[in-house]
Design a protein around this motif. Structure first.
Motif, PDB file in Angstrom:
ATOM      1  N   GLY A  59      33.585  36.588  35.406  1.00  0.00           N
ATOM      2  CA  GLY A  59      34.280  37.141  34.411  1.00  0.00           C
ATOM      3  C   GLY A  59      33.851  37.700  33.289  1.00  0.00           C
ATOM      4  O   GLY A  59      34.180  38.947  32.838  1.00  0.00           O
ATOM      5  N   ASN A  60      32.464  37.706  33.219  1.00  0.00           N
ATOM      6  CA  ASN A  60      31.804  38.217  31.939  1.00  0.00           C
ATOM      7  C   ASN A  60      31.229  39.627  32.134  1.00  0.00           C
ATOM      8  O   ASN A  60      31.346  40.504  31.424  1.00  0.00           O
ATOM      9  N   GLN A  61      31.599  39.964  33.449  1.00  0.00           N
ATOM     10  CA  GLN A  61      31.094  41.470  33.972  1.00  0.00           C
ATOM     11  C   GLN A  61      32.494  42.111  34.033  1.00  0.00           C
ATOM     12  O   GLN A  61      32.259  43.437  34.051  1.00  0.00           O
ATOM     13  N   VAL A  62      33.408  41.707  33.828  1.00  0.00           N
ATOM     14  CA  VAL A  62      34.616  42.578  33.855  1.00  0.00           C
ATOM     15  C   VAL A  62      35.428  42.486  32.479  1.00  0.00           C
ATOM     16  O   VAL A  62      35.737  41.208  32.208  1.00  0.00           O
ATOM     17  N   ASN A  63      36.273  43.437  32.128  1.00  0.00           N
ATOM     18  CA  ASN A  63      37.333  43.317  31.000  1.00  0.00           C
ATOM     19  C   ASN A  63      38.399  42.301  31.572  1.00  0.00           C
ATOM     20  O   ASN A  63      39.093  42.605  32.489  1.00  0.00           O
ATOM     21  N   ALA A  64      38.510  41.347  30.737  1.00  0.00           N
ATOM     22  CA  ALA A  64      39.459  40.183  30.974  1.00  0.00           C
ATOM     23  C   ALA A  64      41.038  40.961  31.287  1.00  0.00           C
ATOM     24  O   ALA A  64      41.762  40.358  32.022  1.00  0.00           O
ATOM     25  N   GLU A  65      41.366  41.924  30.675  1.00  0.00           N
ATOM     26  CA  GLU A  65      42.562  42.436  30.741  1.00  0.00           C
ATOM     27  C   GLU A  65      42.921  43.158  32.146  1.00  0.00           C
ATOM     28  O   GLU A  65      44.275  43.240  32.381  1.00  0.00           O
ATOM     29  N   ILE A  66      41.654  43.359  32.704  1.00  0.00           N
ATOM     30  CA  ILE A  66      41.999  44.134  34.171  1.00  0.00           C
ATOM     31  C   ILE A  66      42.715  43.182  35.190  1.00  0.00           C
ATOM     32  O   ILE A  66      43.391  43.574  36.018  1.00  0.00           O
ATOM     33  N   PHE A  67      42.383  41.824  34.778  1.00  0.00           N
ATOM     34  CA  PHE A  67      42.856  40.686  35.585  1.00  0.00           C
ATOM     35  C   PHE A  67      44.469  40.691  35.493  1.00  0.00           C
ATOM     36  O   PHE A  67      45.146  40.081  36.290  1.00  0.00           O
ATOM     37  N   ASN A  68      45.054  41.280  34.496  1.00  0.00           N
ATOM     38  CA  ASN A  68      46.637  41.034  34.158  1.00  0.00           C
ATOM     39  C   ASN A  68      47.292  42.203  35.377  1.00  0.00           C
ATOM     40  O   ASN A  68      48.312  41.923  35.552  1.00  0.00           O
ATOM     41  N   SER A  69      46.539  43.121  35.862  1.00  0.00           N
ATOM     42  CA  SER A  69      46.995  44.211  36.667  1.00  0.00           C
ATOM     43  C   SER A  69      47.226  43.365  38.145  1.00  0.00           C
ATOM     44  O   SER A  69      46.326  42.422  38.650  1.00  0.00           O
ATOM     45  N   THR A  70      48.198  44.140  38.955  1.00  0.00           N
ATOM     46  CA  THR A  70      47.977  43.413  40.310  1.00  0.00           C
ATOM     47  C   THR A  70      46.630  43.765  41.199  1.00  0.00           C
ATOM     48  O   THR A  70      46.110  44.886  40.945  1.00  0.00           O
ATOM     49  N   HIS A  71      46.177  42.685  41.997  1.00  0.00           N
ATOM     50  CA  HIS A  71      44.925  42.891  42.904  1.00  0.00           C
ATOM     51  C   HIS A  71      45.272  42.240  44.147  1.00  0.00           C
ATOM     52  O   HIS A  71      45.945  41.166  44.110  1.00  0.00           O
ATOM     53  N   THR A  72      44.644  42.608  44.963  1.00  0.00           N
ATOM     54  CA  THR A  72      44.528  41.737  46.180  1.00  0.00           C
ATOM     55  C   THR A  72      43.320  40.843  46.278  1.00  0.00           C
ATOM     56  O   THR A  72      42.553  40.951  45.244  1.00  0.00           O
ATOM     57  N   ILE A  73      43.211  39.923  47.164  1.00  0.00           N
ATOM     58  CA  ILE A  73      41.896  39.243  46.974  1.00  0.00           C
ATOM     59  C   ILE A  73      40.627  40.009  47.142  1.00  0.00           C
ATOM     60  O   ILE A  73      39.705  39.793  46.394  1.00  0.00           O
ATOM     61  N   ASP A  74      40.764  41.288  48.038  1.00  0.00           N
ATOM     62  CA  ASP A  74      39.551  42.164  48.072  1.00  0.00           C
ATOM     63  C   ASP A  74      39.270  42.710  46.888  1.00  0.00           C
ATOM     64  O   ASP A  74      37.883  42.865  46.611  1.00  0.00           O
ATOM     65  N   GLU A  75      40.342  43.093  46.245  1.00  0.00           N
ATOM     66  CA  GLU A  75      39.943  43.930  44.930  1.00  0.00           C
ATOM     67  C   GLU A  75      39.457  43.108  43.905  1.00  0.00           C
ATOM     68  O   GLU A  75      38.797  43.611  42.976  1.00  0.00           O
ATOM     69  N   LEU A  76      39.890  41.711  43.888  1.00  0.00           N
ATOM     70  CA  LEU A  76      39.359  40.831  42.870  1.00  0.00           C
ATOM     71  C   LEU A  76      37.793  40.879  43.006  1.00  0.00           C
ATOM     72  O   LEU A  76      36.794  40.670  42.108  1.00  0.00           O
TER      73      LEU A  76
END
Length: 448
Positions: A59-76
């Motif tokens: 999670g430290n490598q990614v802006n936390a707010e991005i996880f609020n948007s919709t994602h598939t498992i692959d996209e995560l």
């Protein structure tokens, strides 16, 4: 009538007594535009996986707010492993996807397994709140014990998760939690003995007022299955006694042909007005009080409270996510990772490579389901549209490599089973049926 409904009517009739377990097109049923148990399990896990990544070094490598948007498992995974190629994502995610698919299968089988399909405590039916909650607590305890024991076979724990989630999800469809006006999940389920005030066995809970009987003709397939046409079912609103909902007293539905753990009949009382499940196949829906209260689907044919289906499904997804989140807290990062093969071992990868090479398909797991951490981002119409596309791929031989099989024939499900939970498995891989191609003026003989 939209294209999905046309397809479903032309294929088969499907009756349920829980959120539809899965889109059973290939072995005789259909999920219509309803959210299924397998959808809920998949979407709830995606959210929990996003939180796992946020709470670890990924999670430290990614802006936390991005996880609020919709994602598939692959996209995560692509977010936390931006250096991976598409082939690497497919390979390294295959073990996790296989595990989630196994959990989805076990979730669906609760409505099909002879030991649980008619068991009230497996579905929060017949006001079995104490028994159903105890079932969840017991299964949860066993999952934690297995997941924290390095010598245990984790397949057993994963199967128990599917069993548990089905019961948990049914609470929101079979009880009056939604009708009380609740917009949050019941956090006590599976965690505490007391999940709320429960209606007394002698307390009336439903009325006939608010229920309208509907009669409709049967299709040819429906005549074969029901053998009782025209169909009779109910559209119900405000048929739960007002004082229960205002006082926050829990009740749930009774249905026909249920048995307790001792295989003794569990009958809807005749000396007090209790709620029925209600569906075209539920015989308890006809004696007073008529109708029912289940929210399993978006059609009154199966669900008198069909208008509350999406509200119930939304909370069931949130409850599913909470289960995974609490499990993560209880067993820790390493065991949670190991339980779901989030970071697969070399052995996992070798097995995945073989499965991919052999073009092995999942039963229900699909790469298209997506959701984010924002509470308002559940796009049910998108989920339904994606399922339609996958089913069309199966039916019309489009050969989508990522489409699941949507069948349980390979694990020995009785094709002749006829019950209120699963419906008849009339059409299976050995049957040939004639289906009109949607939007085309011709017919095609296909096997489903």
């Amino acid at each position: 009538m939209n294209s999905f409904t046309l397809l479903c009517v032309s294929i088969h009739f499907y009756a349920v007594a829980a959120f539809i377990p899965h889109p059973t097109v290939r072995f005789g049923g259909q999920a219509g535009e309803s959210i299924t148990h397998t959808d809920m399990t998949h979407l709830g896990f995606i959210r929990s996986l996003a939180r796992f990544f946020l709470g670890t070094h990924h999670g430290n490598q990614v802006n936390a707010e991005i996880f609020n948007s919709t994602h598939t498992i692959d996209e995560l995974y692509q977010l936390v492993h931006p250096d991976w190629s598409n082939d690497q994502v497919k390979l390294y995610l295959h073990p996790l996807k296989s595990i989630i698919d196994h959990i989805q299968v076990r979730d669906a089988l609760v409505d099909l397994n002879p030991s649980t399909k008619d068991l009230p405590s497996a579905h929060f039916d017949a006001e079995s709140f104490i028994g159903s909650n105890r079932r969840i607590m017991d299964l949860r305890k066993k999952v934690i014990e297995d997941a924290t024991n390095p010598n245990k076979d984790l397949d057993s724990a994963r199967g128990k998760i599917g069993d548990l989630l089905h019961t948990l999800q049914d609470f929101y469809s079979h009880s009056n939690w939604i009708e009380m006006g609740k917009t949050e999940i019941n956090h006590c389920i599976g965690m505490e003995e007391n999940i709320g005030q429960i209606a007394d066995i002698h307390q009336a809970t439903c009325i006939s007022d608010g229920c309208t009987k509907i009669k409709s003709k049967c299709s040819i397939l429906q005549k074969l299955i029901l053998k009782n046409c025209p169909m009779e079912y109910y559209d119900c609103k405000n048929n739960i006694r007002d004082e229960l909902n205002k006082q926050g007293i829990l009740t749930s539905d009774y249905m026909s042909n249920q048995l307790n753990e001792k295989e003794e009949p569990v009958l809807k009382p005749t000396n007090v007005e209790k709620c029925s499940h209600g569906s075209v196949m539920d015989k308890t829906a006809h004696p007073s009080p008529i109708g029912g209260i289940n929210k399993d689907t978006v059609t009154p044919v199966y669900s008198p409270h069909y208008h509350l289906h999406f509200e119930a499904a939304k909370l069931a997804i949130q409850a599913t996510e909470q289960f995974f989140n609490e499990l993560h807290k209880d067993i820790g990062n390493a065991n949670f990772d190991r339980l779901f093969a989030i970071n697969p071992t070399e052995k996992h990868v070798e097995m995945a490579a073989t499965a991919i090479e052999n073009n092995e398909k999942f039963h229900f797991l699909t790469a298209t389901r997506s959701i984010g951490l924002s509470s308002g981002d559940i796009n049910f119409q998108k989920t339904i549209k994606q399922r339609l596309q996958e089913i069309l791929s199966i039916l019309f031989d489009n050969k989508d490599p990522d489409a699941p099989t949507y069948t349980l024939n390979d694990i020995g499900v009785d094709k002749n089973a006829m019950n209120i939970h699963s419906g008849s498995l009339l059409i299976d891989s050995s049957k040939t049926i004639k289906i009109r191609r949607l939007s085309q003026r011709r017919y095609k003989w296909i096997r489903v």
